[in-house]
Design an enzyme around this catalytic site. Structure first.
Site, PDB file in Angstrom:
ATOM      1  N   GLY A  90     -11.957   2.482  -0.693  1.00  0.00           N
ATOM      2  CA  GLY A  90     -13.361   2.596  -0.300  1.00  0.00           C
ATOM      3  C   GLY A  90     -14.054   1.305   0.055  1.00  0.00           C
ATOM      4  N   TRP A  92     -14.090  -0.536   2.819  1.00  0.00           N
ATOM      5  CA  TRP A  92     -14.755  -0.570   4.129  1.00  0.00           C
ATOM      6  C   TRP A  92     -16.012   0.288   4.124  1.00  0.00           C
ATOM      7  CZ3 TRP A  92     -11.593  -0.977   9.244  1.00  0.00           C
ATOM      8  CH2 TRP A  92     -10.831  -2.163   9.214  1.00  0.00           C
ATOM      9  N   ASP A 108      -8.912  10.347   3.487  1.00  0.00           N
ATOM     10  CA  ASP A 108      -7.691   9.721   3.001  1.00  0.00           C
ATOM     11  C   ASP A 108      -6.854  10.777   2.296  1.00  0.00           C
ATOM     12  OD1 ASP A 108      -6.993   6.486   2.564  1.00  0.00           O
ATOM     13  OD2 ASP A 108      -5.804   7.869   1.341  1.00  0.00           O
ATOM     14  N   ASP A 124      -5.007  15.125   5.005  1.00  0.00           N
ATOM     15  CA  ASP A 124      -4.107  14.422   5.919  1.00  0.00           C
ATOM     16  C   ASP A 124      -4.804  14.291   7.271  1.00  0.00           C
ATOM     17  OD1 ASP A 124      -2.121  13.518   7.613  1.00  0.00           O
ATOM     18  OD2 ASP A 124      -0.614  14.946   6.944  1.00  0.00           O
ATOM     19  N   ASP A 148      -8.309   1.803   8.879  1.00  0.00           N
ATOM     20  CA  ASP A 148      -7.477   0.858   8.132  1.00  0.00           C
ATOM     21  C   ASP A 148      -6.269   1.611   7.577  1.00  0.00           C
ATOM     22  OD1 ASP A 148      -7.037  -1.779   7.374  1.00  0.00           O
ATOM     23  OD2 ASP A 148      -7.869  -1.487   5.377  1.00  0.00           O
ATOM     24  N   LYS A 188      -6.524  -1.194  12.281  1.00  0.00           N
ATOM     25  CA  LYS A 188      -5.447  -2.084  11.870  1.00  0.00           C
ATOM     26  C   LYS A 188      -4.225  -1.827  12.739  1.00  0.00           C
ATOM     27  CE  LYS A 188      -3.745  -1.527   7.691  1.00  0.00           C
ATOM     28  NZ  LYS A 188      -3.734  -1.768   6.221  1.00  0.00           N
TER      29      LYS A 188
END
Length: 240
Positions: A90, A92, A108, A124, A148, A188
């Site tokens: 958490g 970000w 997530d 998912d 990320d 990312k």
């Protein structure tokens, strides 16, 4: 002649300040830890960004990656709608809220403790039902999509690499499908030929695409971040 009593040696503070640690710490015990676990814990204990995160109350050192990116590109604005892909634990989302974002939803596979006013979805991301549910919870098209995400690795280099690339592409496809015109996608990625292919696709759909390695990214990692700004809209070449 009796010696004067010895002064008790007090160890200087090793946390609780923005400057973090300056003297390397050693693990007190290696009991029941593998060598790789010991190495990871030692690096974490002595990591200045991890120390700063603990001092500030961020859930992860990754918060400082987004802070640096936002300081440079100014994408987290009051009134913006934001999606955080792969938000656990958490950090970000914490930064986004701290910077004035009140409409934010994250997803997530792992359970994440509440971060009001964010909506948190345990699911998912690659499930076809996930994207529509994120937009429903957000209440409309996002201005910013953050990613990320990192896949669960299996230890097979080629397989793990394909999973990483697959998540980057999935995040980019989602951003193109849902962003408002002028929107931003930050993800990312890792250095390599496949990343270059993603960048080429993003350049068809965004006014600017830059690769950035924040200071909080470890120097021995190939990790970098793609910052795509100025989404051109779904009518552009290459968009779905």
């Amino acid at each position: 002649m009796t010696e004067p009593p010895r002064k008790r040696m007090v160890r200087p503070p090793t946390g609780g300040t923005e400057s973090g640690r300056t003297v390397p710490e050693r693990l007190k015990t290696a009991w029941k830890r593998t060598p790789s676990q010991q190495a990871w814990l030692s690096r974490q204990i002595n990591d200045p960004f991890a120390a700063k995160a603990r001092a500030h109350g961020y859930r992860s050192r990754a918060a400082y990656k987004l802070i640096e990116l936002d300081d440079r590109f100014r994408v987290l604005k009051s009134g913006a709608r934001v999606v955080d892909l792969g938000l656990a634990p958490g950090g970000w989302t914490q930064v986004a809220i701290e910077r004035g974002v009140t409409s934010i939803v994250g997803v997530d596979l792992l359970a994440v403790d509440p971060l009001p006013p964010a909506h948190i979805l345990q699911m998912d991301f690659t499930d076809p039902a996930c994207g529509p549910e994120l937009i429903r919870l957000l209440g409309g098209a996002p201005d910013v999509v953050l990613s990320d995400m990192a896949p669960n690795t299996v230890g097979h280099r080629q397989t793990d690499h394909l999973r990483i690339v697959g998540l980057i592409e999935a995040g980019a496809d989602f951003a193109v499908e849902v962003l408002k015109p002028g929107g931003v996608f930050i993800a990312k990625a890792f250095q390599g030929g496949e990343t270059a292919e993603v960048i080429a696709k993003l350049k068809q759909q965004f006014a600017s695409v830059k690769t950035v390695k924040p200071k909080a990214s470890r120097s021995d990692s190939s990790e970098l971040y793609l910052v795509a700004t100025g989404f051109k809209g779904r009518g552009t070449e290459g968009s779905r």
